[in-house]
Design a protein around this motif. Sequence first.
Motif, PDB file in Angstrom:
ATOM      1  N   ILE A   1       0.869  -1.176   0.000  1.00  0.00           N
ATOM      2  CA  ILE A   1       0.000   0.000   0.000  1.00  0.00           C
ATOM      3  C   ILE A   1       0.906   1.225   0.000  1.00  0.00           C
ATOM      4  CG2 ILE A   1      -1.714   1.345   1.275  1.00  0.00           C
ATOM      5  CD1 ILE A   1      -2.868  -1.322   2.270  1.00  0.00           C
ATOM      6  N   ALA A   2       0.805   1.999  -1.092  1.00  0.00           N
ATOM      7  CA  ALA A   2       1.716   3.119  -1.298  1.00  0.00           C
ATOM      8  C   ALA A   2       1.074   4.474  -1.059  1.00  0.00           C
ATOM      9  CB  ALA A   2       2.280   3.070  -2.714  1.00  0.00           C
ATOM     10  N   ILE A   3      -0.240   4.580  -1.248  1.00  0.00           N
ATOM     11  CA  ILE A   3      -0.913   5.871  -1.158  1.00  0.00           C
ATOM     12  C   ILE A   3      -2.316   5.675  -0.585  1.00  0.00           C
ATOM     13  CG2 ILE A   3      -1.833   7.838  -2.485  1.00  0.00           C
ATOM     14  CD1 ILE A   3       0.390   7.326  -4.525  1.00  0.00           C
ATOM     15  N   LEU A   4      -2.695   6.523   0.338  1.00  0.00           N
ATOM     16  CA  LEU A   4      -4.061   6.573   0.849  1.00  0.00           C
ATOM     17  C   LEU A   4      -4.768   7.687   0.097  1.00  0.00           C
ATOM     18  CD1 LEU A   4      -6.380   5.951   2.858  1.00  0.00           C
ATOM     19  CD2 LEU A   4      -5.258   7.535   4.451  1.00  0.00           C
ATOM     20  N   VAL A   5      -5.899   7.386  -0.527  1.00  0.00           N
ATOM     21  CA  VAL A   5      -6.653   8.383  -1.284  1.00  0.00           C
ATOM     22  C   VAL A   5      -7.991   8.602  -0.585  1.00  0.00           C
ATOM     23  CG1 VAL A   5      -7.578   9.045  -3.527  1.00  0.00           C
ATOM     24  CG2 VAL A   5      -5.563   7.558  -3.414  1.00  0.00           C
ATOM     25  N   LEU A   6      -8.247   9.853  -0.218  1.00  0.00           N
ATOM     26  CA  LEU A   6      -9.483  10.216   0.463  1.00  0.00           C
ATOM     27  C   LEU A   6     -10.220  11.274  -0.336  1.00  0.00           C
ATOM     28  CD1 LEU A   6      -8.057  10.679   4.081  1.00  0.00           C
ATOM     29  CD2 LEU A   6      -9.295   8.684   3.215  1.00  0.00           C
ATOM     30  N   GLY A   7     -11.536  11.229  -0.308  1.00  0.00           N
ATOM     31  CA  GLY A   7     -12.359  12.271  -0.910  1.00  0.00           C
ATOM     32  C   GLY A   7     -12.796  13.244   0.167  1.00  0.00           C
ATOM     33  N   ALA A   8     -12.711  14.539  -0.126  1.00  0.00           N
ATOM     34  CA  ALA A   8     -13.119  15.567   0.837  1.00  0.00           C
ATOM     35  C   ALA A   8     -14.578  15.937   0.611  1.00  0.00           C
ATOM     36  CB  ALA A   8     -12.243  16.801   0.695  1.00  0.00           C
ATOM     37  N   ALA A   9     -15.314  16.052   1.678  1.00  0.00           N
ATOM     38  CA  ALA A   9     -16.721  16.445   1.603  1.00  0.00           C
ATOM     39  C   ALA A   9     -16.835  17.880   1.101  1.00  0.00           C
ATOM     40  CB  ALA A   9     -17.381  16.315   2.973  1.00  0.00           C
ATOM     41  N   THR A  10     -17.966  18.183   0.514  1.00  0.00           N
ATOM     42  CA  THR A  10     -18.171  19.519  -0.055  1.00  0.00           C
ATOM     43  C   THR A  10     -19.092  20.399   0.782  1.00  0.00           C
ATOM     44  OG1 THR A  10     -19.992  18.700  -1.413  1.00  0.00           O
ATOM     45  CG2 THR A  10     -17.810  18.681  -2.402  1.00  0.00           C
ATOM     46  N   ASP A  11     -19.592  19.878   1.882  1.00  0.00           N
ATOM     47  CA  ASP A  11     -20.515  20.694   2.672  1.00  0.00           C
ATOM     48  C   ASP A  11     -19.769  21.688   3.565  1.00  0.00           C
ATOM     49  OD1 ASP A  11     -19.667  19.290   4.943  1.00  0.00           O
ATOM     50  OD2 ASP A  11     -21.357  17.905   4.879  1.00  0.00           O
ATOM     51  N   SER A  12     -20.521  22.582   4.184  1.00  0.00           N
ATOM     52  CA  SER A  12     -19.926  23.660   4.970  1.00  0.00           C
ATOM     53  C   SER A  12     -19.358  23.204   6.312  1.00  0.00           C
ATOM     54  CB  SER A  12     -20.964  24.754   5.204  1.00  0.00           C
ATOM     55  OG  SER A  12     -22.062  24.221   5.922  1.00  0.00           O
ATOM     56  N   LYS A  13     -19.608  21.969   6.700  1.00  0.00           N
ATOM     57  CA  LYS A  13     -19.116  21.458   7.989  1.00  0.00           C
ATOM     58  C   LYS A  13     -17.632  21.108   7.953  1.00  0.00           C
ATOM     59  CE  LYS A  13     -23.476  19.200   8.702  1.00  0.00           C
ATOM     60  NZ  LYS A  13     -24.110  17.907   8.871  1.00  0.00           N
ATOM     61  N   GLY A  14     -17.048  21.061   6.778  1.00  0.00           N
ATOM     62  CA  GLY A  14     -15.634  20.725   6.670  1.00  0.00           C
ATOM     63  C   GLY A  14     -15.431  19.545   5.744  1.00  0.00           C
TER      64      GLY A  14
END
Length: 167
Positions: free
Chosen positions: A117-130
């Motif tokens: 496992i070389a890279i952790l890929v996360l998606g960021a939420a688009t709402d105003s909470k962060g």
Amino acid sequence: MVKKRRVFEQGHLRKYLVVVDDVPEVESALYFAASRIGHSSGEIVFLYVIEPQDFHQWMGVKRAHIDEETNKAKALFRLHRRKLVQADFDQIPTEEVIREGEKPDEIMKLIEEDEDIAILVLGAATDSKGPGPLVSSLAAGKLAGNFPIPVTIVPGNLTLGEIKALA
């Protein structure tokens, strides 16, 4: 202490870790990982974490909860594999992992256990909470400076075309 990671050579199969749940920004992470693999080589590791609940007095309820969450994980894995096919990433190999515990802990354990496992890929939420609790805990938490692999955070509002162009 975090053990030293293997250095990846040109052409080596890298694994991109994508934490799967039922939030829409997972798609951004999934498509980014698939696009990167499309330009080189690799595999996507889907990780679903069954987070602990307070069932100390009710073991039967705990077992039912774990069974329910396992079925949910398998359904999400199927859904995301179908999305890969629909986005013309049908040749991307995937691996599925289901764990029980706290998400940050289980992510770290899996990375330590699987040196590919070389890279952790996360998606960021688009709402105003962060950006979402996982992105916040990993990017701004105590693990941020000591994380053993790179973490890529993909904005959740990008289209598939934009992600393909970036990756």
